[in-house]
Design an enzyme around this catalytic site. Structure first.
Site, short mmCIF file in Angstrom:
data_model
loop_
_atom_site.label_atom_id
_atom_site.label_comp_id
_atom_site.label_asym_id
_atom_site.label_seq_id
_atom_site.Cartn_x
_atom_site.Cartn_y
_atom_site.Cartn_z
N HIS A 62 0.91 -1.28 -0.10
CA HIS A 62 0.03 -0.13 0.32
C HIS A 62 0.95 1.30 0.07
O HIS A 62 1.79 1.26 -1.02
CB HIS A 62 -1.10 -0.03 1.23
N HIS A 88 -1.94 -2.24 -9.68
CA HIS A 88 -2.88 -1.80 -8.83
C HIS A 88 -4.18 -2.78 -8.66
O HIS A 88 -4.61 -3.25 -9.57
CB HIS A 88 -3.43 -0.37 -9.25
N ASP A 105 3.01 5.69 -7.02
CA ASP A 105 4.22 5.61 -6.16
C ASP A 105 5.50 5.26 -6.93
O ASP A 105 6.52 5.41 -6.59
CB ASP A 105 4.32 4.51 -5.12
N1 ACO Z 1 5.31 -7.14 -9.92
C1 ACO Z 1 5.14 -8.31 -10.53
N2 ACO Z 1 3.89 -9.07 -10.60
C2 ACO Z 1 2.70 -8.68 -10.18
C3 ACO Z 1 2.97 -7.32 -9.69
C4 ACO Z 1 4.15 -6.65 -9.44
N3 ACO Z 1 4.30 -5.51 -8.95
N4 ACO Z 1 1.69 -7.08 -9.12
C5 ACO Z 1 0.75 -8.09 -9.66
N5 ACO Z 1 1.90 -8.95 -10.23
C6 ACO Z 1 1.04 -10.22 -10.70
C7 ACO Z 1 0.62 -11.19 -9.80
O1 ACO Z 1 1.70 -11.96 -9.27
C8 ACO Z 1 -0.27 -11.80 -10.23
O2 ACO Z 1 0.18 -12.89 -11.38
P1 ACO Z 1 -0.33 -14.29 -11.61
O3 ACO Z 1 -1.70 -13.80 -12.10
O4 ACO Z 1 0.51 -14.97 -12.42
O5 ACO Z 1 -0.47 -15.06 -10.33
C9 ACO Z 1 -1.01 -10.82 -11.12
O6 ACO Z 1 -0.01 -9.80 -11.50
C10 ACO Z 1 -2.29 -10.17 -10.62
O7 ACO Z 1 -1.77 -9.88 -9.18
P2 ACO Z 1 -2.66 -9.52 -7.76
O8 ACO Z 1 -1.43 -9.67 -6.80
O9 ACO Z 1 -3.71 -10.52 -7.95
O10 ACO Z 1 -3.26 -8.17 -8.07
P3 ACO Z 1 -3.88 -7.35 -6.79
O11 ACO Z 1 -4.90 -6.48 -7.05
O12 ACO Z 1 -4.09 -8.32 -5.65
O13 ACO Z 1 -2.42 -6.37 -6.05
C11 ACO Z 1 -1.05 -4.73 -5.89
C12 ACO Z 1 -2.47 -5.22 -6.35
C13 ACO Z 1 -0.76 -5.19 -4.37
C14 ACO Z 1 -0.83 -3.38 -5.82
C15 ACO Z 1 0.14 -5.40 -6.65
O14 ACO Z 1 0.11 -5.18 -7.86
C16 ACO Z 1 1.55 -5.07 -5.97
O15 ACO Z 1 2.01 -5.81 -4.83
N6 ACO Z 1 2.11 -4.11 -6.59
C17 ACO Z 1 3.21 -3.61 -6.05
C18 ACO Z 1 3.49 -2.67 -4.96
C19 ACO Z 1 2.87 -1.47 -5.11
O16 ACO Z 1 3.40 -0.83 -6.05
N7 ACO Z 1 1.92 -1.10 -4.36
C20 ACO Z 1 1.27 0.26 -4.59
C21 ACO Z 1 -0.08 0.28 -4.85
S1 ACO Z 1 -0.81 1.79 -5.02
C22 ACO Z 1 -1.05 2.59 -3.63
O17 ACO Z 1 -1.33 1.93 -2.65
C23 ACO Z 1 -0.94 4.00 -3.57
#
Ligand code: ACO
Length: 426
Positions: free
Chosen positions: A264, A305, A362
């Site tokens: 987050h 996201h 971010d």
């Molecule tokens: N890098 C690599 N792979 C990713 C990333 C990433 N940043 N984000 C998602 N994925 C992949 C997952 O592994 C998943 O792959 P799969 O389908 O093969 O299993 C797929 O993309 C879907 O991802 P989910 O985790 O289901 O997406 P979710 O909506 O639950 O998560 C989140 C969103 C937590 C923001 C995630 O994208 C993440 O961790 N990003 C990196 C951290 C980040 O930048 N957070 C800031 C969010 S914005 C904010 O809070 C202001």
């Protein structure tokens, strides 16, 4: 009501469920009635669950739309000020000049913190993470402002809201000053909100700080871009804590704790740590390979996201601000070059394209904060400061309307009932 009805069939039972239409967004099925028929609904991570009705912020993740009280974030970020956005979020409408002047003067009359509060800082180690300090200090405000803790009194709620918005920059700057061993700098009310924050961060009793208007504007924009984001994890935490009738300072401290996580608000800090780890453009390909290898557990921080699946509208404005700040300061940041290379590769790579992973707000904010001189471990504190009006607006909206204590249920998969066996018999 939408005039539509949903029908849920489970075995030979049929349950009619009302369907509601909002002013924007998908229709919502009211599943409350399934309880009377002996069922719970199941939605881990609340992927498809509307936890409340709200009039504050609307997001269309597929189209990349973010509206606060109906106004697009791009317009607010480029034409408004953070103080005006605070007013808008809290009150529902943009202020006229008299309302704006009154709001500003009310905020200014609360910028100092109780003198006793500085002793809370002294209880922490100097190398404590500023989010740990901020969480503790904001929670402690409830022990200082007993005169505004009656959550049933709208006047008290107003005063607490103003106090939080006014004191967060002071508290955040004090977190920084404490960590570097410098004296705390008192607020200077003749300055605007963001200039005052920068001065409290960077002035010392020996040298005043001349605020660069470009940096103050960038800071203000960063605050605006973080001001609210609908029912995200920290805002939902604030609402959940608020549903127990906890006081507003305790609720905002709960929100700060939830924001801290790297999935987050902690992501802006994690982006810069990731860029440092990659080190140079020549290592980008190898890093992207690691990200795509699920067994490695590496994520591309600042990408992806839960809601935005095409682009994050805040990221667009943030990128533009990033360019402005770096060119105004004449900074050639090798980490920016690295970030741009990473972005280019990821936006064209099948792994990221097929999963709809795009840069989020971010990805760029950390580079701007670094250019302004804000240290890495304060990035999430800045996010918390910016998000405060959103948290309060949601808390206020909940408390001012009928609500129930938030109490989800579960799908239990543990042991069935069994008899206790004494230690000697095990
Ligand atoms: N890098 C690599 N792979 C990713 C990333 C990433 N940043 N984000 C998602 N994925 C992949 C997952 O592994 C998943 O792959 P799969 O389908 O093969 O299993 C797929 O993309 C879907 O991802 P989910 O985790 O289901 O997406 P979710 O909506 O639950 O998560 C989140 C969103 C937590 C923001 C995630 O994208 C993440 O961790 N990003 C990196 C951290 C980040 O930048 N957070 C800031 C969010 S914005 C904010 O809070 C202001």
């Amino acid at each position: 009501m939408s005039g539509k009805q949903a029908k849920l069939t489970v075995g030979d039972q049929s349950i009619d469920l009302p369907v509601y239409s909002g002013t924007l967004g998908p229709d919502v099925i009211d599943v409350k009635d399934v309880l009377a028929k002996g069922f719970f609904t199941y939605d881990p991570g609340f992927m498809a669950t509307a936890s409340c009705e709200s009039k504050i912020t609307f997001i269309d993740g597929d189209k990349g739309i973010l509206l606060h009280r109906g106004y697009p974030i791009e317009q607010l970020a480029t034409q408004s000020t953070y103080e005006e956005v605070c007013y808008l979020l809290l009150n529902g409408e943009l202020p006229n000049q008299a309302q704006m002047d009154d709001f500003r003067s009310r905020v200014k009359s609360h910028t100092m913190v109780h003198e006793q509060l500085q002793f809370f800082y002294r209880g922490f180690r100097r190398d404590a993470h500023p989010m740990a300090v901020m969480c503790g200090v904001v929670g402690a405000l409830s022990a200082f402002y007993h005169d505004s803790l009656d959550i049933r009194n709208p006047e008290h709620r107003q005063i607490s809201a103003i106090r939080l918005i006014a004191k967060m920059p002071t508290i955040a700057a004090m977190c920084f000053k404490y960590s570097v061993g410098q004296p705390f700098i008192y607020p200077k009310n003749e300055l605007d909100y963001s200039s005052n924050f920068l001065r409290m961060m960077f002035a010392t009793p020996c040298d005043d700080y001349e605020v660069n208007p470009i940096l103050a504007r960038a800071m203000d924009r960063i605050f605006i871009l973080h001001a609210d984001h609908e029912q995200n994890a920290s805002t939902s935490t604030v609402r959940m804590a608020g549903s127990t009738d906890a006081n507003p300072f305790a609720c905002i401290a709960a929100g700060i704790a939830a924001l801290w996580g790297p999935s987050h608000g902690g992501a802006n800090e994690a982006v810069l740590r990731m860029l440092s780890e990659i080190g140079s453009v020549k290592n980008v390909d190898d890093f992207v390979r690691r990200v795509k290898d699920k067994s490695d557990g590496t994520k591309l921080m600042g990408f992806g996201h839960r809601v935005y699946k095409n682009f994050d509208p805040r990221a667009k404005v943030m990128k533009q601000t990033c360019d402005e700040v770096l060119s105004a300061l004449g900074i050639q940041d090798p980490q920016l070059e690295l970030a741009m290379k990473l972005e280019e590769i990821a936006l064209n790579d099948e792994y990221f394209v097929s999963r709809k992973l795009y840069p989020n707000v971010d990805f760029y904010s950390g580079i701007i904060l670094k250019a302004i001189g804000i240290p890495l471990n304060l990035f999430t504190v800045i996010f918390a400061l910016g998000r405060t009006p959103g948290w309060i607006a949601h808390w206020q909206e909940m408390i001012a309307n009928p609500y129930k204590i938030a109490r989800p249920r579960q799908l239990y998969t543990g042991a069935v009932q069994r008899d206790y066996v004494g230690l000697q018999q095990r």
